[in-house]
Design an enzyme around this catalytic site. Structure first.
Site, PDB file in Angstrom:
ATOM      1  N   LYS A  66       0.819  -1.227   0.000  1.00 12.19           N
ATOM      2  CA  LYS A  66       0.000   0.000   0.000  1.00 12.19           C
ATOM      3  C   LYS A  66       0.848   1.270   0.000  1.00 12.19           C
ATOM      4  CE  LYS A  66      -3.862  -2.172   2.268  1.00 12.19           C
ATOM      5  NZ  LYS A  66      -4.925  -2.082   3.239  1.00 12.19           N
ATOM      6  N   ASP A 102      -9.820   2.446   3.357  1.00 12.16           N
ATOM      7  CA  ASP A 102      -9.779   1.517   4.499  1.00 12.16           C
ATOM      8  C   ASP A 102     -10.364   2.115   5.782  1.00 12.16           C
ATOM      9  OD1 ASP A 102      -8.663  -0.732   3.309  1.00 12.16           O
ATOM     10  OD2 ASP A 102      -6.618   0.017   3.566  1.00 12.16           O
TER      11      ASP A 102
HETATM   12  P1  NDP Z   1       1.698  -3.707   6.584  1.00 10.29           P
HETATM   13  O1  NDP Z   1       2.585  -4.700   5.907  1.00 10.29           O
HETATM   14  O2  NDP Z   1       1.745  -2.276   6.182  1.00 10.29           O
HETATM   15  O3  NDP Z   1       2.001  -3.755   8.174  1.00 10.29           O
HETATM   16  C1  NDP Z   1       2.077  -4.946   8.857  1.00 10.29           C
HETATM   17  C2  NDP Z   1       2.206  -4.690  10.364  1.00 10.29           C
HETATM   18  O4  NDP Z   1       2.105  -5.970  10.983  1.00 10.29           O
HETATM   19  C3  NDP Z   1       3.534  -4.086  10.819  1.00 10.29           C
HETATM   20  O5  NDP Z   1       3.305  -3.210  11.897  1.00 10.29           O
HETATM   21  C4  NDP Z   1       4.319  -5.325  11.309  1.00 10.29           C
HETATM   22  O6  NDP Z   1       5.228  -5.063  12.363  1.00 10.29           O
HETATM   23  C5  NDP Z   1       3.188  -6.158  11.871  1.00 10.29           C
HETATM   24  N1  NDP Z   1       3.474  -7.590  11.909  1.00 10.29           N
HETATM   25  C6  NDP Z   1       3.630  -8.436  10.863  1.00 10.29           C
HETATM   26  N2  NDP Z   1       3.832  -9.705  11.310  1.00 10.29           N
HETATM   27  C7  NDP Z   1       3.777  -9.630  12.655  1.00 10.29           C
HETATM   28  C8  NDP Z   1       3.911 -10.598  13.687  1.00 10.29           C
HETATM   29  N3  NDP Z   1       4.134 -11.902  13.420  1.00 10.29           N
HETATM   30  N4  NDP Z   1       3.798 -10.195  14.976  1.00 10.29           N
HETATM   31  C9  NDP Z   1       3.550  -8.899  15.269  1.00 10.29           C
HETATM   32  N5  NDP Z   1       3.435  -7.926  14.336  1.00 10.29           N
HETATM   33  C10 NDP Z   1       3.548  -8.301  13.051  1.00 10.29           C
HETATM   34  O7  NDP Z   1       0.215  -4.308   6.474  1.00 10.29           O
HETATM   35  P2  NDP Z   1      -1.195  -3.564   6.341  1.00 10.29           P
HETATM   36  O8  NDP Z   1      -1.289  -2.522   7.385  1.00 10.29           O
HETATM   37  O9  NDP Z   1      -1.431  -3.180   4.937  1.00 10.29           O
HETATM   38  O10 NDP Z   1      -2.237  -4.765   6.633  1.00 10.29           O
HETATM   39  C11 NDP Z   1      -2.272  -5.383   7.901  1.00 10.29           C
HETATM   40  C12 NDP Z   1      -3.402  -6.408   8.019  1.00 10.29           C
HETATM   41  O11 NDP Z   1      -4.674  -5.810   7.856  1.00 10.29           O
HETATM   42  C13 NDP Z   1      -3.334  -7.515   6.962  1.00 10.29           C
HETATM   43  O12 NDP Z   1      -3.561  -8.726   7.606  1.00 10.29           O
HETATM   44  C14 NDP Z   1      -4.451  -7.175   6.004  1.00 10.29           C
HETATM   45  O13 NDP Z   1      -4.960  -8.341   5.394  1.00 10.29           O
HETATM   46  C15 NDP Z   1      -5.464  -6.548   6.919  1.00 10.29           C
HETATM   47  N6  NDP Z   1      -6.366  -5.615   6.236  1.00 10.29           N
HETATM   48  C16 NDP Z   1      -7.699  -5.887   6.177  1.00 10.29           C
HETATM   49  C17 NDP Z   1      -8.569  -5.017   5.581  1.00 10.29           C
HETATM   50  C18 NDP Z   1     -10.017  -5.328   5.530  1.00 10.29           C
HETATM   51  O14 NDP Z   1     -10.704  -4.740   4.713  1.00 10.29           O
HETATM   52  N7  NDP Z   1     -10.530  -6.190   6.368  1.00 10.29           N
HETATM   53  C19 NDP Z   1      -8.125  -3.764   4.946  1.00 10.29           C
HETATM   54  C20 NDP Z   1      -6.713  -3.557   5.115  1.00 10.29           C
HETATM   55  C21 NDP Z   1      -5.879  -4.474   5.701  1.00 10.29           C
HETATM   56  P3  NDP Z   1       6.752  -4.515  12.085  1.00 10.29           P
HETATM   57  O15 NDP Z   1       6.626  -3.027  11.915  1.00 10.29           O
HETATM   58  O16 NDP Z   1       7.473  -4.910  13.327  1.00 10.29           O
HETATM   59  O17 NDP Z   1       7.251  -5.226  10.866  1.00 10.29           O
END
Ligand code: NDP
Length: 266
Positions: A66, A102
């Site tokens: 994104k 979103d």
């Molecule tokens: P990003 O890749 O931008 O961010 C991911 C975040 O998750 C980061 O803060 C990362 O931490 C953290 N993270 C990843 N793995 C782990 C873990 N194992 N333990 C703890 N923290 C973790 O993702 P998005 O913000 O774009 O999306 C996040 C989620 O939201 C996804 O699962 C997506 O499918 C869902 N989503 C759902 C929507 C809906 O319409 N229902 C709309 C948008 C998103 P770090 O900074 O430490 O790497």
């Protein structure tokens, strides 16, 4: 125009995405000549090139692209500009226009949660940014908890309370939202269980942005008897607003919502 227009969702992974079912049902029921598919994209810097090579009219963008989508746009409009995160792309006469749907989709999802003032967002990625800014604009008190310190800088600079796992002390929040991808395709909690258990004991509501499966986080919420929502309503809300951009506001939001909601029965 009679030709069929092509739309897609970009992500990695993307095979779990319900967006094709949602948008195709709307196109079909409203008589719009469109077809929506999935594209697994490994390298976010190739988003724009791939979009135009596939001759797309519009697209959605999911994890982890994104922010790359924001960079790829010729013009970014509305709330997406404030947060640097784009989840909806439209081809406007060969120019790539970006939007974010979103956050409004999430507000739609939690309409039934009453008197929410103090919110903890777990995660510091694109979704967290969108929700944090939106909550702040509604005068909520917002804290952000993330695994790694680095991604918190954006939130710190913007005046949010920010915590990494190491320096976090659980407090009483009205709403706790998991915006991490922990639990999407693994069995991880979004934060260590020693932090989550006392947090959930004091919380009134919880929500997970992930949809389509009961994540370990939501299983814990259920065990602790907290009212919660998964990401399905958020998905519906963001999808309706995106479809309205795709179809250039030619249909009412109510008709888009009706047919998009039908697709959740399939
Ligand atoms: P990003 O890749 O931008 O961010 C991911 C975040 O998750 C980061 O803060 C990362 O931490 C953290 N993270 C990843 N793995 C782990 C873990 N194992 N333990 C703890 N923290 C973790 O993702 P998005 O913000 O774009 O999306 C996040 C989620 O939201 C996804 O699962 C997506 O499918 C869902 N989503 C759902 C929507 C809906 O319409 N229902 C709309 C948008 C998103 P770090 O900074 O430490 O790497």
């Amino acid at each position: 125009m009679n030709e069929n227009r092509l739309f897609a969702i970009f992500g990695n992974p993307v095979s779990h995405s319900r967006s094709p079912l949602m948008h195709n049902n709307v196109f079909k029921k409203l008589g719009y000549k469109g077809c929506y598919t999935r594209v697994r994209l490994e390298d976010g810097s190739r988003l724009k090139e791939t979009f135009f090579t596939l001759k797309l009219q519009g697209a959605n963008v999911t994890v982890p692209h994104k922010e790359a989508a924001f960079d790829a746009c010729d013009e970014v409009r509305g709330f997406a500009k404030e947060i640097g995160v784009v989840n909806t792309l439209v081809n406007e006469n060969g120019r790539l226009i970006g939007y974010n749907t979103d956050a409004d989709g999430f507000l739609f999802a939690i309409e039934a949660f009453k008197d929410v003032r103090k919110v903890l967002i777990i995660g510091a990625g694109g979704t967290a940014k969108a929700l944090a800014k939106k909550f702040k604009s509604q005068a909520y008190d917002v804290s952000v908890l993330n695994r790694s310190e680095g991604n918190l800088a954006y939130f710190k600079a913007d005046g949010f309370h920010t915590y990494s796992w190491e320096d976090f002390k659980p407090e009483a929040y009205d709403l706790i939202v998991n915006t991490t991808s922990a639990g999407l395709s693994d069995e991880n909690y979004p934060a260590p269980i020693e932090l989550l258990t006392p947090l959930l004991k004091e919380a009134r509501y919880a929500a997970d942005a992930i949809y389509g499966r009961r994540t370990p986080f939501l299983q814990l919420c259920e065990k602790m008897d907290i009212t919660y929502k998964d990401g399905a309503d958020m998905l519906l809300g963001q999808g309706v607003l995106a479809n309205n951009y795709f179809t250039q506001s030619n249909y009412t939001l109510e008709s888009i919502q009706k047919h998009m909601a039908e697709s959740f029965q399939y």
